[in-house]
Structure formats: C-alpha cells, structure tokens
Design a protein around this motif. Structure first.
Motif, PDB file in Angstrom:
ATOM      1  N   LEU A  49       0.835  -1.190   0.000  1.00  0.00           N
ATOM      2  CA  LEU A  49       0.000   0.000   0.000  1.00  0.00           C
ATOM      3  C   LEU A  49       0.876   1.247   0.000  1.00  0.00           C
ATOM      4  CD1 LEU A  49      -2.705  -0.978   2.630  1.00  0.00           C
ATOM      5  CD2 LEU A  49      -2.941  -0.941   0.147  1.00  0.00           C
ATOM      6  N   ARG A  50       0.396   2.258  -0.669  1.00  0.00           N
ATOM      7  CA  ARG A  50       1.119   3.523  -0.728  1.00  0.00           C
ATOM      8  C   ARG A  50       0.819   4.321   0.534  1.00  0.00           C
ATOM      9  NH1 ARG A  50       0.061   8.673  -2.069  1.00  0.00           N
ATOM     10  NH2 ARG A  50      -2.108   8.291  -2.596  1.00  0.00           N
ATOM     11  N   VAL A  51       1.831   4.886   1.139  1.00  0.00           N
ATOM     12  CA  VAL A  51       1.649   5.735   2.308  1.00  0.00           C
ATOM     13  C   VAL A  51       1.226   7.117   1.809  1.00  0.00           C
ATOM     14  CG1 VAL A  51       2.775   6.794   4.296  1.00  0.00           C
ATOM     15  CG2 VAL A  51       3.367   4.457   3.627  1.00  0.00           C
ATOM     16  N   PRO A  52       0.050   7.598   2.256  1.00  0.00           N
ATOM     17  CA  PRO A  52      -0.418   8.885   1.739  1.00  0.00           C
ATOM     18  C   PRO A  52       0.399  10.059   2.279  1.00  0.00           C
ATOM     19  CG  PRO A  52      -1.885   8.106   3.446  1.00  0.00           C
ATOM     20  CD  PRO A  52      -0.872   7.021   3.213  1.00  0.00           C
ATOM     21  N   ASP A  53       0.489  11.084   1.484  1.00  0.00           N
ATOM     22  CA  ASP A  53       1.101  12.342   1.912  1.00  0.00           C
ATOM     23  C   ASP A  53      -0.001  13.126   2.617  1.00  0.00           C
ATOM     24  OD1 ASP A  53       2.110  14.886   2.209  1.00  0.00           O
ATOM     25  OD2 ASP A  53       2.761  15.090   0.128  1.00  0.00           O
ATOM     26  N   ILE A  54       0.120  13.272   3.932  1.00  0.00           N
ATOM     27  CA  ILE A  54      -0.932  13.891   4.733  1.00  0.00           C
ATOM     28  C   ILE A  54      -1.263  15.288   4.226  1.00  0.00           C
ATOM     29  CG2 ILE A  54      -1.586  14.620   7.062  1.00  0.00           C
ATOM     30  CD1 ILE A  54      -1.364  11.589   6.740  1.00  0.00           C
ATOM     31  N   GLY A  55      -0.255  16.083   3.958  1.00  0.00           N
ATOM     32  CA  GLY A  55      -0.467  17.464   3.525  1.00  0.00           C
ATOM     33  C   GLY A  55      -1.108  17.581   2.152  1.00  0.00           C
ATOM     34  N   LYS A  56      -0.940  16.562   1.326  1.00  0.00           N
ATOM     35  CA  LYS A  56      -1.462  16.625  -0.042  1.00  0.00           C
ATOM     36  C   LYS A  56      -2.721  15.768  -0.202  1.00  0.00           C
ATOM     37  CE  LYS A  56      -0.127  15.319  -4.726  1.00  0.00           C
ATOM     38  NZ  LYS A  56       0.804  14.502  -5.469  1.00  0.00           N
TER      39      LYS A  56
END
Length: 68
Positions: free
Chosen positions: A3-10
């Motif tokens: 799974l891809r770790v999401p970029d919280i800010g984006k």
C-alpha cells in the motif's frame, strides 16, 4: 503489492482542513475527539455492543435466579 503511504499534507488535506476549522469553531471550549473507521469497524463495534448487552442481561438474570 504494498500500500502507498499517503502524503498527509497533499492527499488528506481535506481532513486536516476540517479538523482545523472545527477546532477554531470550538474555540477551546471542549476537547475535540475524533474517530474514523471503515464500515466494517463501525459494524463490528455495533455487533459488540449488542452482544455485550445480551451477555449482561443473561448474567443479571442468572444473578437473580441463583443468588448464591
């Protein structure tokens, strides 16, 4: 496939924006406690609540029928 770790800010900016707006509206009057779960999590919690009520009802009945 990992799974891809999401970029919280984006990727989750809408979440951080919502939390910021809510905290501003509360103006420190009460703490903000949030919960986010999938439908599976919510369903499991509801099932557990119903099961716990049934168990407690059975224990209470047993307690009154068999006080010793």
């Amino acid at each position: 496939m990992a799974l891809r770790v999401p970029d919280i800010g984006k990727d989750l900016r809408y979440v951080t924006d919502a939390v910021s707006q809510i905290r501003k509206a509360l103006n420190g009057s009460v703490p903000l406690i949030g919960f986010s779960g999938s439908p599976w999590t919510a369903g499991l919690l509801q099932w557990w609540k119903v099961a716990a009520v049934r168990i407690m009802r059975g224990l209470k009945t047993l307690m009154y029928k068999e006080p010793s």
